[in-house]
Design an enzyme around this catalytic site. Structure first.
Site, PDB file in Angstrom:
ATOM      1  CG  ASN A   6       2.019  -3.492   1.072  1.00 51.81           C
ATOM      2  OD1 ASN A   6       1.187  -4.353   0.809  1.00 51.81           O
ATOM      3  ND2 ASN A   6       2.592  -2.768   0.126  1.00 51.81           N
ATOM      4  CG  HIS A   7      -3.335  -0.341   4.516  1.00 49.16           C
ATOM      5  ND1 HIS A   7      -4.148  -0.534   3.430  1.00 49.16           N
ATOM      6  CD2 HIS A   7      -4.155   0.034   5.546  1.00 49.16           C
ATOM      7  CE1 HIS A   7      -5.406  -0.287   3.775  1.00 49.16           C
ATOM      8  NE2 HIS A   7      -5.433   0.053   5.053  1.00 49.16           N
ATOM      9  CB  VAL A   8      -0.500   1.266  -1.046  1.00 46.81           C
ATOM     10  CG1 VAL A   8       0.907   0.900  -0.628  1.00 46.81           C
ATOM     11  CG2 VAL A   8      -1.121   0.153  -1.879  1.00 46.81           C
ATOM     12  CG  ASP A  66      -4.425  -1.932   0.071  1.00 47.58           C
ATOM     13  OD1 ASP A  66      -4.506  -2.013  -1.170  1.00 47.58           O
ATOM     14  OD2 ASP A  66      -3.579  -1.235   0.656  1.00 47.58           O
ATOM     15  CD  GLU A 113       2.763  -0.050   5.547  1.00 50.70           C
ATOM     16  OE1 GLU A 113       3.599   0.706   5.011  1.00 50.70           O
ATOM     17  OE2 GLU A 113       1.897  -0.685   4.903  1.00 50.70           O
TER      18      GLU A 113
END
Length: 251
Positions: free
Chosen positions: A58-60, A64, A129
């Site tokens: 995932n990529h927030v 990251d 994403e």
């Protein structure tokens, strides 16, 4: 040169991503990161110790990619948006093994560079994403599934929690001393599919991979007692590219 590189899509005509800095800088980089953040790695035992591996994360937050490259149990060639490859930073990113990606146009070179690395028994990192956001996998591109179908490499889900604080922007950093959790989930496996791979095959594999990653995301949140930071501010959301690393990128 092995026969594997001659299978379609051919990977014998692209440069192998550099490895020297990717391996040598990791101990120092870990030390530097841990001077500022409390980085906690979970589930490292899920990562195969040899052979090709695809890390799908995932990529927030903006850190990251560096976190994955530095703290994964094995060195990772992370797909990184080509906008980052400008000036001295671009030189450093390429020399440290990262792969530039055009997110807005089909990018056969990026795809084949990753396939070459996998066929050589290395690991690749990808963000399905497409760009930073809520990290909830609501949008999910087909690149990770495509690479798995081509190479037969196992996919290890990665959940990053704490790399962006609630209310933060896409470029904001956590405050000093903040805890960052990197959780490696249970491996997802798919058999290699010979050329020609159909859009339907890639789509099905991608849907199944997303379901698996959503389960691993929930488990990561439960095991760490942490949650995602929420969406980015409406004025700070990248347009969602329709292409990039998909089955369109390399026939």
């Amino acid at each position: 040169m092995t026969d594997a590189h001659l299978a379609r899509p051919r990977s014998d005509r692209v440069k192998s991503a550099p490895r020297a800095l990717l391996h040598s800088l990791r101990p120092v980089a870990r030390w530097l990161f841990r001077r500022r953040y409390d980085v906690r790695v979970h589930g490292a035992g899920h990562v195969p110790t040899s052979g090709p591996v695809i890390f799908a994360s995932n990529h927030v937050g903006v850190i990251d990619g560096p976190l994955l490259a530095i703290f994964a149990p094995r060195p990772v060639h992370v797909l990184t948006k080509m906008e980052m490859f400008r000036g001295p930073l671009g030189w450093f990113l390429w020399r440290s093994g990262q792969v530039p990606l055009d997110r807005y146009n089909p990018d056969p070179r990026a795809v084949k560079t990753c396939i070459r690395a996998l066929r050589e028994g290395r690991t690749v990192g990808i963000y399905p994403e497409g760009s930073r956001g809520a990290g909830d996998l609501e949008r999910f591109h087909r690149g990770a599934a495509y690479l798995a179908l081509v190479s037969g490499a196992p996919v290890v889900p990665v959940t990053t929690l704490g790399s962006r604080e609630p209310g933060g922007t896409s470029g904001s950093l956590p405050t000093g001393g903040a805890a960052v959790d990197i959780v490696f989930g249970e491996t997802y496996r798919v058999d290699a599919t010979p050329w020609p791979r159909t859009r339907e095959q890639v789509e099905k594999a991608s849907l199944l991979l997303r379901e698996h990653m959503l389960v691993q995301l929930d488990l990561a949140r439960a095991s760490t007692g942490r949650d995602l930071p929420g969406p980015l501010p409406p004025t700070d959301v990248d347009p969602d590219p329709a292409t990039g690393v998909t089955d369109e990128g390399a026939p």
